[in-house]
Design a protein around this motif. Structure first.
Motif, short mmCIF file in Angstrom:
data_model
loop_
_atom_site.label_atom_id
_atom_site.label_comp_id
_atom_site.label_asym_id
_atom_site.label_seq_id
_atom_site.Cartn_x
_atom_site.Cartn_y
_atom_site.Cartn_z
N VAL A 121 42.33 46.92 73.93
CA VAL A 121 42.14 48.14 74.71
C VAL A 121 40.93 48.88 74.16
O VAL A 121 40.75 48.97 72.95
CB VAL A 121 43.40 49.04 74.70
CG1 VAL A 121 43.75 49.52 73.31
CG2 VAL A 121 43.23 50.23 75.64
N MET A 122 40.11 49.34 75.07
CA MET A 122 39.00 50.23 74.70
C MET A 122 39.41 51.62 75.15
O MET A 122 39.69 51.85 76.33
CB MET A 122 37.70 49.81 75.39
CG MET A 122 36.54 50.76 75.09
SD MET A 122 35.01 50.23 75.88
CE MET A 122 34.45 49.01 74.68
N VAL A 123 39.48 52.54 74.20
CA VAL A 123 39.86 53.92 74.50
C VAL A 123 38.60 54.76 74.59
O VAL A 123 37.79 54.77 73.66
CB VAL A 123 40.81 54.49 73.41
CG1 VAL A 123 41.08 55.97 73.65
CG2 VAL A 123 42.10 53.70 73.37
N LEU A 124 38.44 55.45 75.70
CA LEU A 124 37.35 56.40 75.83
C LEU A 124 37.70 57.60 74.96
O LEU A 124 38.65 58.33 75.25
CB LEU A 124 37.16 56.81 77.28
CG LEU A 124 36.44 55.73 78.09
CD1 LEU A 124 36.74 55.85 79.57
CD2 LEU A 124 34.94 55.82 77.82
N ALA A 125 36.98 57.74 73.87
CA ALA A 125 37.32 58.73 72.85
C ALA A 125 36.36 59.91 72.90
O ALA A 125 35.14 59.72 72.82
CB ALA A 125 37.28 58.09 71.47
N SER A 126 36.92 61.10 73.01
CA SER A 126 36.11 62.33 73.00
C SER A 126 36.32 63.11 71.72
O SER A 126 35.63 64.10 71.48
CB SER A 126 36.49 63.21 74.19
OG SER A 126 37.81 63.71 73.99
N GLY A 127 37.29 62.69 70.92
CA GLY A 127 37.65 63.45 69.74
C GLY A 127 38.69 64.52 70.02
O GLY A 127 39.11 65.22 69.12
N GLY A 128 39.10 64.64 71.27
CA GLY A 128 40.08 65.64 71.66
C GLY A 128 41.51 65.16 71.53
O GLY A 128 41.79 64.01 71.16
N ILE A 129 42.42 66.04 71.85
CA ILE A 129 43.85 65.77 71.74
C ILE A 129 44.26 64.59 72.62
O ILE A 129 44.97 63.69 72.18
CB ILE A 129 44.66 67.02 72.10
CG1 ILE A 129 44.43 68.11 71.06
CG2 ILE A 129 46.15 66.71 72.24
CD1 ILE A 129 44.93 69.49 71.46
N SER A 158 42.55 61.99 74.11
CA SER A 158 42.09 60.65 73.76
C SER A 158 42.65 60.20 72.42
O SER A 158 42.90 59.00 72.22
CB SER A 158 40.56 60.57 73.78
OG SER A 158 39.98 61.37 72.79
N THR A 159 42.89 61.13 71.52
CA THR A 159 43.51 60.77 70.24
C THR A 159 44.96 60.34 70.46
O THR A 159 45.42 59.37 69.85
CB THR A 159 43.41 61.94 69.24
OG1 THR A 159 42.02 62.28 69.09
CG2 THR A 159 44.00 61.57 67.89
N ILE A 204 41.01 49.34 79.66
CA ILE A 204 40.13 50.45 79.31
C ILE A 204 40.95 51.70 79.61
O ILE A 204 41.45 51.88 80.71
CB ILE A 204 38.83 50.42 80.12
CG1 ILE A 204 38.01 49.19 79.72
CG2 ILE A 204 38.05 51.73 79.92
CD1 ILE A 204 36.78 48.94 80.56
N SER A 205 41.12 52.53 78.59
CA SER A 205 42.04 53.66 78.73
C SER A 205 41.33 55.00 78.61
O SER A 205 40.37 55.15 77.85
CB SER A 205 43.15 53.57 77.68
OG SER A 205 44.18 54.49 77.98
N ILE A 206 41.85 55.95 79.35
CA ILE A 206 41.29 57.30 79.40
C ILE A 206 42.44 58.30 79.37
O ILE A 206 43.52 58.04 79.90
CB ILE A 206 40.40 57.46 80.65
CG1 ILE A 206 39.64 58.79 80.64
CG2 ILE A 206 41.18 57.27 81.94
CD1 ILE A 206 38.53 58.86 81.68
N GLY A 207 42.21 59.45 78.76
CA GLY A 207 43.27 60.44 78.55
C GLY A 207 43.44 61.45 79.66
O GLY A 207 43.61 62.62 79.37
N VAL A 208 43.40 61.02 80.91
CA VAL A 208 43.64 61.97 82.00
C VAL A 208 45.13 62.29 82.08
O VAL A 208 45.98 61.48 81.70
CB VAL A 208 43.09 61.48 83.35
CG1 VAL A 208 41.59 61.29 83.29
CG2 VAL A 208 43.77 60.22 83.80
N HIS A 209 45.44 63.48 82.58
CA HIS A 209 46.82 63.95 82.64
C HIS A 209 47.00 64.96 83.75
O HIS A 209 46.03 65.44 84.35
CB HIS A 209 47.22 64.57 81.29
CG HIS A 209 46.34 65.72 80.90
ND1 HIS A 209 46.53 66.99 81.35
CD2 HIS A 209 45.25 65.75 80.10
CE1 HIS A 209 45.60 67.79 80.86
NE2 HIS A 209 44.80 67.05 80.08
N LEU A 210 48.25 65.31 84.02
CA LEU A 210 48.58 66.34 85.01
C LEU A 210 48.11 67.70 84.54
O LEU A 210 47.87 67.92 83.36
CB LEU A 210 50.10 66.43 85.17
CG LEU A 210 50.83 65.37 85.97
CD1 LEU A 210 52.33 65.66 85.95
CD2 LEU A 210 50.32 65.30 87.39
#
Length: 186
Positions: A5-13, A15-16, A97-103
């Motif tokens: 898995v490739m995580v798109l990391a922003s350093g935020g809560i 993506s972490t 490929i993962s991204i930290g999108v949420h409601l």
């Protein structure tokens, strides 16, 4: 053979939390940090480095220049750019490929519809071999925060201010979310 898995990391809560989620499932995780000229580039990059060091996750950086980023919130095309950049950088024949999108946001690129459209684009390029992972798509920010607390995610290493200021700045949406979360956790 481990799943990749490739995580798109922003350093935020978010993506972490995503990184932690896949590590707990024993995936081989690679973090991708994208510099597209965002206001908080320096602080985000430092946070990604600290988080990746904490988890012993390799990371890669891709940079773009020339964008005129004037917003401190929704940036048109950002998540599409991030996902397609990750697709171009992903070296595995198969994976996520993962991204930290949420409601809880009004952003069009944090919706199930957006993810479906992007997955169709990925399928066109990869014949369905690369999928988009969104483990927190149906969670709100408080649920992600609670996940982080219960799974000992290193929140102290994260950075979430969209303006690149000392957080919580109290002005951007991410910091306003942080103020609510900090108040609720004490």
């Amino acid at each position: 053979m481990k799943n990749h898995v490739m995580v798109l990391a922003s350093g935020g809560i978010d993506s972490t939390a995503v990184m932690n989620f896949y590590l707990e499932q024993k995936f081989f995780v690679l973090a991708l940090f994208v510099d597209f000229g965002q206001h908080a580039i320096k602080e985000e990059e430092k946070a990604v480095s600290k988080v990746c060091e904490h988890y012993d996750v390799p990371s890669k950086k891709v940079s773009f220049s020339g964008f005129n980023i004037t917003s401190d919130g929704f940036i048109v095309g950002r998540n599409a750019l991030l996902l397609h950049t990750a697709l171009m950088e992903f070296q595995e024949r198969k994976g996520i490929i993962s991204i930290g999108v949420h409601l809880g946001t009004r952003y069009a690129d944090c919706s199930e519809e957006f993810i479906r459209i992007m997955q169709a684009s990925f399928d066109l390029y990869t014949n369905g071999r690369i999928s988009i992972g969104v483990p927190f798509l149906n969670w709100n920010k408080k649920e992600i925060w609670d996940y982080c607390i219960s799974h000992q995610v290193p929140l102290n290493l994260t950075y979430s201010c969209e303006l690149g200021l000392i957080q919580p700045c109290g002005r951007c949406k991410s910091c306003k979310d942080l103020e609510v979360l900090y108040a609720g956790s004490s």
